[in-house]
Design an enzyme around this catalytic site. Structure first.
Site, short mmCIF file in Angstrom:
data_model
loop_
_atom_site.label_atom_id
_atom_site.label_comp_id
_atom_site.label_asym_id
_atom_site.label_seq_id
_atom_site.Cartn_x
_atom_site.Cartn_y
_atom_site.Cartn_z
N HIS A 127 -6.97 -8.27 9.92
CA HIS A 127 -5.26 -7.94 9.47
C HIS A 127 -5.24 -6.98 8.40
O HIS A 127 -5.06 -7.61 7.32
CB HIS A 127 -4.64 -9.31 9.22
CG HIS A 127 -3.76 -9.79 10.70
ND1 HIS A 127 -3.01 -9.05 11.24
CD2 HIS A 127 -4.14 -10.87 11.28
CE1 HIS A 127 -2.87 -9.91 12.24
NE2 HIS A 127 -3.26 -10.89 12.27
N ASP A 132 -0.11 -10.39 9.11
CA ASP A 132 -0.25 -11.80 9.22
C ASP A 132 0.75 -12.43 8.19
O ASP A 132 1.11 -13.48 8.22
CB ASP A 132 -1.67 -12.21 8.62
CG ASP A 132 -2.15 -11.35 7.67
OD1 ASP A 132 -1.71 -10.21 7.14
OD2 ASP A 132 -3.15 -11.64 6.73
N HIS A 272 -11.86 20.49 19.36
CA HIS A 272 -13.08 20.32 20.30
C HIS A 272 -13.27 21.50 21.03
O HIS A 272 -12.16 22.19 21.63
CB HIS A 272 -12.84 19.08 21.06
CG HIS A 272 -12.45 18.02 20.53
ND1 HIS A 272 -13.56 16.95 19.84
CD2 HIS A 272 -11.38 17.31 20.35
CE1 HIS A 272 -12.88 15.97 19.44
NE2 HIS A 272 -11.54 16.03 19.51
N TYR A 330 7.54 7.64 18.10
CA TYR A 330 8.29 6.65 17.34
C TYR A 330 9.42 7.60 16.80
O TYR A 330 9.26 8.54 16.12
CB TYR A 330 7.54 5.87 16.26
CG TYR A 330 6.67 4.90 16.84
CD1 TYR A 330 6.17 4.76 18.18
CD2 TYR A 330 5.77 4.25 16.00
CE1 TYR A 330 5.23 3.84 18.48
CE2 TYR A 330 4.95 3.31 16.21
CZ TYR A 330 4.69 3.19 17.18
OH TYR A 330 3.67 2.23 17.72
N GLU A 406 -0.81 -13.60 -2.14
CA GLU A 406 0.16 -14.58 -1.29
C GLU A 406 1.27 -14.95 -2.04
O GLU A 406 2.34 -15.28 -1.27
CB GLU A 406 -0.90 -15.59 -1.06
CG GLU A 406 -1.90 -15.46 0.04
CD GLU A 406 -2.87 -16.42 0.44
OE1 GLU A 406 -3.16 -16.30 1.57
OE2 GLU A 406 -2.76 -17.12 -0.30
#
Length: 429
Positions: A127, A132, A272, A330, A406
């Site tokens: 993560h 998370d 490429h 998106y 956290e």
């Protein structure tokens, strides 16, 4: 002032203050669980469209809250509904679930040692973007809002979304599929947030309008005529054609867009073609990405790409095929300005005036934008950088040392909860 109105206003003010105090206390009480959940997810990450155990863990918890839980949405997604039993709007709250093929190098007791499969290869999984924390914060908000059901008017839809980082090759996934499966039906508003490893803990960042870019990958295949490198006049050289094309594509942004209004990027990420120094090949492939921050700029780049690819190839006697978008696309992550104005006092109260920052848009992308195309929505950034770490020393997202303090998750839980409660109260007046 009329005495009755004064009394009513005072009562509402006291009620609002009491509610805010209650949320604050509940956020403090659930923090240890939020940290526990986050560490579980961090230690057991799963790649896009493979979030099987993650979904089971989330669904089991939400069922324990007696919510209406649906699994298997867009493959591995989980959606839960909290119904207050009273009329009112439906507020959707979203968190993403997937990890990344990155090997964690942090020395944590709960570091990831997981190996997964990506594109046919065995890869480490981590993560490395904070999903998370997003799941854990939304679970914390679900707990608080369920306990405060009596203060709700309407419904809350908790959306745990797979594959935000993009589905594996040949598969579909993410918010776009959730929308197609009806997740946004009968929803009035959607709120989401993203933890930021480079932003101080406690800070909330916002922006009216486009906050993250639209993303449009593309591929250009240039076909010429092969020859010996010593006799280039016998060739139709796709390499020099590619060089002309690459340079010209950069002028779409620098010479065709109004730079003071339209932020955009056209990047070639891979070339490429050829295999020897003395052979001019017959074909060259270019792969890249476009990032735009509003629809008008996006449409202009689409038109300009096609125009330049066609005419530059013709001028070099080559042929070229443009695939745009390549495999996914998106829209702009767009914060509805009216909704932002309406909810900004709530965000200010949740974070505190000193911790609220209006920021410039970023050219990263988010498929939360598909939800915002269906209903008005807000997407915010929440700080996760330790206060004693300098911003330029904080490990970036998608890297092996990505790290989150956290303690920053409390702010996210509070913001999600406050936005839901206040929107419901406003809509019910």
């Amino acid at each position: 002032m009329n005495k009755t109105l004064f009394t009513l206003g005072l009562a509402l003010l006291c009620s609002s203050g009491t509610l805010a105090q209650s949320v604050e206390q509940r956020v403090d009480a659930v923090e240890s669980d939020v940290i526990k959940w986050r560490r579980h997810f961090h230690q057991h990450p799963e790649l896009s469209n493979r979030e099987y155990q993650t979904a089971e863990y989330i669904a089991a918890y939400l069922r324990g809250l007696n919510l209406q839980v649906t699994t298997g949405v867009a493959g591995t997604g989980v959606v839960a509904i909290l119904d207050s039993g009273k009329p009112g709007p439906t507020v959707a709250l979203r968190a993403d679930m997937d990890g990344l093929p990155v090997k964690e190098l942090n020395d944590l007791a709960f570091k990831s040692e997981v190996i997964g499969e990506f594109n046919g290869n065995q890869v480490p999984v981590m993560h490395a973007c904070g999903h998370d924390t997003h799941m854990a914060m939304l679970m914390g908000a679900a707990k608080i809002l369920t306990d405060m059901r009596a203060q709700l008017n309407g419904k809350v839809k908790f959306v745990f979304q797979p594959a935000e980082e993009g589905a594996p090759p040949g598969e579909k996934g993410g918010a776009e599929i959730m929308v197609k499966e009806g997740v946004m039906q009968n929803v009035d508003v959607v709120f989401g947030l993203h933890i930021s490893s480079g932003t101080d803990v406690g800070v909330v960042e916002y922006r009216h309008g486009g906050i993250m870019a639209a993303v449009d990958p593309f591929k250009i295949v240039i076909k010429g005529k092969q020859s010996h490198g010593a006799y280039p006049w016998l060739s139709v050289d796709p390499i020099t054609t590619a060089a002309q094309m690459i340079l010209s594509l950069q002028t779409i942004v620098s010479r065709e867009l109004t730079l003071i209004d339209d932020g955009a990027v056209v990047t070639i990420g891979a070339i490429h073609g050829g295999n020897r120094s003395n052979i001019i090949p017959s074909e060259v492939e270019l792969v890249g990405t476009i990032r735009t921050l509003n629809d008008s700029a996006r449409q202009h780049v689409y038109e300009a790409m096609a125009r330049k690819v066609e005419h530059i190839a013709a001028s070099m006697r080559a042929e070229a095929e443009l695939t745009l978008p390549l495999d996914y696309s998106y829209p702009v992550t767009y914060n509805d300005p009216a909704l932002m104005n309406k909810m900004l006092p709530t965000i200010r109260r949740s974070a505190g005036e000193q911790n609220l920052r209006e920021v410039k848009a970023v050219t990263g992308a988010e498929d939360f934008s598909f939800f915002q195309q269906e209903v008005p929505g807000l997407y915010l950034f929440v700080g996760g950088k330790p206060l004693d770490t300098k911003a330029d020393e904080a490990p970036d997202h998608h890297t092996p040392y990505f790290y989150i303090d956290e303690s920053g998750m409390k702010t996210g839980v509070k913001v999600l909860t406050d936005l839901t409660l206040d929107y419901m109260q406003m809509a019910s007046k």
